[in-house]
Design an enzyme around this catalytic site. Structure first.
Site, mmCIF file in Angstrom:
data_model
loop_
_atom_site.group_PDB
_atom_site.id
_atom_site.type_symbol
_atom_site.label_atom_id
_atom_site.label_comp_id
_atom_site.label_asym_id
_atom_site.label_seq_id
_atom_site.Cartn_x
_atom_site.Cartn_y
_atom_site.Cartn_z
ATOM 1 N N GLU A 46 -40.724 11.404 21.922
ATOM 2 C CA GLU A 46 -40.289 10.679 20.715
ATOM 3 C C GLU A 46 -40.311 11.603 19.501
ATOM 4 O OE1 GLU A 46 -43.108 7.266 21.453
ATOM 5 O OE2 GLU A 46 -41.293 6.111 21.082
ATOM 6 N N GLU A 55 -44.798 5.809 29.784
ATOM 7 C CA GLU A 55 -45.097 4.457 29.286
ATOM 8 C C GLU A 55 -44.782 3.417 30.358
ATOM 9 O OE1 GLU A 55 -43.496 6.779 27.642
ATOM 10 O OE2 GLU A 55 -43.884 6.700 25.493
HETATM 11 C C1 1HE Z 1 -54.988 13.314 27.093
HETATM 12 C C2 1HE Z 1 -53.605 12.995 27.163
HETATM 13 C C3 1HE Z 1 -53.165 11.844 26.463
HETATM 14 C C4 1HE Z 1 -53.924 14.794 28.312
HETATM 15 N N1 1HE Z 1 -54.079 11.115 25.798
HETATM 16 N N2 1HE Z 1 -55.847 12.569 26.421
HETATM 17 N N3 1HE Z 1 -48.941 10.237 27.889
HETATM 18 C C5 1HE Z 1 -49.158 10.366 29.209
HETATM 19 O O1 1HE Z 1 -49.250 9.415 29.945
HETATM 20 C C6 1HE Z 1 -49.310 11.770 29.692
HETATM 21 C C7 1HE Z 1 -50.746 11.994 30.130
HETATM 22 N N4 1HE Z 1 -51.027 13.418 30.367
HETATM 23 C C8 1HE Z 1 -50.622 14.079 31.488
HETATM 24 O O2 1HE Z 1 -49.880 13.568 32.318
HETATM 25 C C9 1HE Z 1 -51.128 15.475 31.670
HETATM 26 O O3 1HE Z 1 -52.292 15.615 30.838
HETATM 27 C C10 1HE Z 1 -50.121 16.580 31.251
HETATM 28 C C11 1HE Z 1 -48.980 16.632 32.300
HETATM 29 C C12 1HE Z 1 -49.530 16.370 29.857
HETATM 30 C C13 1HE Z 1 -50.862 17.947 31.251
HETATM 31 O O4 1HE Z 1 -51.544 18.144 32.490
HETATM 32 P P1 1HE Z 1 -52.682 19.250 32.587
HETATM 33 O O5 1HE Z 1 -53.114 19.309 34.020
HETATM 34 O O6 1HE Z 1 -52.229 20.524 31.948
HETATM 35 O O7 1HE Z 1 -53.907 18.728 31.647
HETATM 36 P P2 1HE Z 1 -54.976 17.579 31.952
HETATM 37 O O8 1HE Z 1 -56.094 18.170 32.753
HETATM 38 O O9 1HE Z 1 -54.352 16.356 32.507
HETATM 39 O O10 1HE Z 1 -55.475 17.193 30.485
HETATM 40 C C14 1HE Z 1 -56.326 18.067 29.725
HETATM 41 C C15 1HE Z 1 -57.125 17.178 28.779
HETATM 42 O O11 1HE Z 1 -56.243 16.499 27.888
HETATM 43 C C16 1HE Z 1 -57.881 16.072 29.523
HETATM 44 O O12 1HE Z 1 -59.051 15.804 28.772
HETATM 45 P P3 1HE Z 1 -60.481 16.390 29.231
HETATM 46 O O13 1HE Z 1 -61.422 15.947 28.156
HETATM 47 O O14 1HE Z 1 -60.741 15.802 30.590
HETATM 48 O O15 1HE Z 1 -60.295 17.892 29.301
HETATM 49 C C17 1HE Z 1 -56.940 14.882 29.414
HETATM 50 O O16 1HE Z 1 -57.613 13.645 29.501
HETATM 51 C C18 1HE Z 1 -56.408 15.096 28.002
HETATM 52 N N5 1HE Z 1 -55.137 14.433 27.820
HETATM 53 N N6 1HE Z 1 -52.973 13.928 27.922
HETATM 54 C C19 1HE Z 1 -55.382 11.481 25.780
HETATM 55 N N7 1HE Z 1 -51.889 11.486 26.446
HETATM 56 C C20 1HE Z 1 -46.043 5.662 20.090
HETATM 57 S S1 1HE Z 1 -46.148 5.110 21.650
HETATM 58 C C21 1HE Z 1 -46.140 6.471 22.699
HETATM 59 C C22 1HE Z 1 -46.650 6.068 24.027
HETATM 60 C C23 1HE Z 1 -46.986 7.242 24.887
HETATM 61 O O17 1HE Z 1 -46.880 8.376 24.501
HETATM 62 S S2 1HE Z 1 -47.529 6.841 26.448
HETATM 63 C C24 1HE Z 1 -47.568 8.365 27.285
HETATM 64 C C25 1HE Z 1 -48.919 8.999 27.175
#
Ligand code: 1HE
Length: 257
Positions: free
Chosen positions: A111, A131
């Site tokens: 977005e 989402e």
């Molecule tokens: C996060 C988030 C997040 C990572 N919110 N903490 N977005 C999603 O559903 C995407 C979610 N994220 C992922 O699918 C993956 O993290 C990635 C593909 C982006 C990257 O993967 P990777 O293997 O490089 O990293 P990771 O190990 O998954 O994440 C590293 C850290 O970032 C980890 O935290 P940690 O404390 O365990 O190290 C994750 O929890 C954190 N992290 N993404 C919170 N999104 C206005 S409305 C919009 C609505 C949306 O955007 S919904 C889609 C949300």
């Protein structure tokens, strides 16, 4: 304005706005969204174009999901409106914005990228709207802006099925205007920003503010708005000077790409 998760660097007349929350994959917390708004709202007058990119292996993982669980329906509505206001400052701000993309450009990250005027993606880029599978809906303007890039059918498919577009398919679908080798999106975005910064400011203004509106107007209204803005743009002394430069052999010709 200082915010540790956003870095603002001024390089001549180019502003570089960097999401600097790599540990959380640049997930957009409320604080980060507000910092983004403040940054674009307060760009110095000397800035003529901006580049936005993300630190670490991914451009942006979208909404900070750790904050989602705390919100009821009313708060969710206001939260979405807050995103709209912030991303409006990116799209409707003073200067064209180029997104330099790599890795994940997902959810709210997509977005944000959609609110920019040009997207440059390297070959590691991938696009998704998780989402759909998280039981929520886009809330950062995605349902308005993303179909303008790729069409309603592709966005519906992405959200219904969790489809992920890789960099090549994403460029073909319309997410990005430029596809570049791994690690070079930022440099290409800076090159484009420097080129854009040399345009007449009124031309850039017309492209940012008139063109998107004209494109949504009925044809008759659009032609009229076009006539108004083109009349204003060509009347600026700078426009006359540039045309004279061409006619007198001082300005470059258009050459094959
Ligand atoms: C996060 C988030 C997040 C990572 N919110 N903490 N977005 C999603 O559903 C995407 C979610 N994220 C992922 O699918 C993956 O993290 C990635 C593909 C982006 C990257 O993967 P990777 O293997 O490089 O990293 P990771 O190990 O998954 O994440 C590293 C850290 O970032 C980890 O935290 P940690 O404390 O365990 O190290 C994750 O929890 C954190 N992290 N993404 C919170 N999104 C206005 S409305 C919009 C609505 C949306 O955007 S919904 C889609 C949300």
């Amino acid at each position: 304005m200082t915010h540790t998760d956003i870095q603002l660097e001024l390089r001549g007349d180019i502003a570089i706005v960097r999401l600097a929350r790599a540990g959380k994959r640049n997930a957009l917390s409320d604080a980060l969204i507000l910092a983004l708004r403040d940054t674009f709202q307060n760009l110095p007058d000397t800035v003529r174009a901006a580049v936005i990119d993300g630190e670490g292996p991914h451009f942006c993982a979208g909404l900070d999901l750790s904050e989602l669980k705390e919100r009821d329906a009313g708060q969710g509505l206001h939260h979405s409106r807050m995103w709209h206001a912030a991303l409006d400052h990116v799209q409707q701000g003073p200067v064209p914005v180029i997104a330099a993309l790599h890795g994940a450009v997902v959810g709210g990250g997509l977005e944000l990228a959609s609110a920019c005027h040009i997207r440059v993606a390297d070959t590691t880029t991938f696009y998704a709207l998780p989402e759909g599978s998280r039981g929520i809906f886009v809330g950062g303007g995605g349902s308005v802006r993303i179909p303008k890039l790729i069409g309603v059918a592709r966005m519906t498919d992405m959200m219904l099925t969790g489809r992920v577009y890789n960099a090549e398919d994403g460029e073909r679908a319309g997410f990005a205007q430029y596809l570049v080798p791994e690690g070079t999106a930022f440099d290409r975005a800076i090159e484009l920003a420097q080129r854009i910064a040399t345009n007449a400011p009124l031309t850039n203004y017309a492209l940012m503010h008139a063109l998107p509106r004209i494109a949504e107007q009925p044809a008759d209204h659009g032609f009229f708005t076009e006539a108004l803005i083109s009349g204003i743009a060509q009347s600026a002394p700078e426009a006359k000077e540039r045309v004279r430069d061409f006619l007198e052999g001082r300005a470059g010709k258009v050459t094959k790409g």
